[in-house]
Design a protein around this motif. Sequence first.
Motif: not given
Length: 263
Positions: A159-168, A170-175, A193-198, A216-220
């Motif tokens: 939960r803590l890590a997700l909070g941090v990761v989804t606050s950044i 990035p130009e290129i997000l490798i997940l 928050r993941l959708v907003d991050l993307v 939810e996050l990708c198209d290809t």
Amino acid sequence: MVSIQVRDACVDFPIFDAKSRSMKKAVLAKVGGKIGTDARVPIIEALNAITLDLRDGDRVALVGHNGAGKSTLLRLLAGIYEPTRGTADIHGKIAPVFDLAVGMDPEISGLENILIRGMFLGMSRKQMLDRVDDIVEFSDLGNYLNLPLRTYSTGMRVRLALGVVTSIDPEILILDEGLGAVDAEFMAKARGRLVDLVKRSGMLVFASHSDELLFELCDTAIWMDGGRMKMHGSLREVLTAYKGRDPFEYMSAETLERLGEST
């Protein structure tokens, strides 16, 4: 301009002390590809002849069975692995998220780890200080944030890590998905928050076994098999080929409605 250009890239791993087939199999299970047999030193051919062009706005899923080469390809695209042969040219600020716990110190508090994890992902200290209140509210860990991270359960750390990761930003997000320890209610909260991050990222490459999350996050998508790209196309087409049936056939009506799709 954000871009990734890969040409005939291969990634090999020499195994200098492989004394048994069981050891080779254990390594192969982690990196994918196949074991080369034409050398004195066994070689794990983790990636073979990868050619790929990614641009700003691309949202790419990686699919394939465990050991197919997905994680190795992510590390190549993130610049962590250099190709043994071929080339990989990467332009843009990369935020690689392979393990949510990487960059976190178990001996310091959750609040201190927010700053450290954010800076590990390329943010400045000031940028992370500006995001602390939002991360605290999202993680909902209360007074635990003042305690050492080693006192947290696995779910609390996620939960803590997700909070941090989804606050950044990035130009290129490798997940590489690592969300299994979080409870369903919190995961529903994290999806937004993941959708907003993307949306904030210039480019996304995401390896996951969750078809719902991929839609939810990708198209290809890219289908990896034996360290090679077996197929590259629309997400629905690739998943249909990979799984042998249209993914919309086994998704619930509620999920399809949320995704804005119909059979």
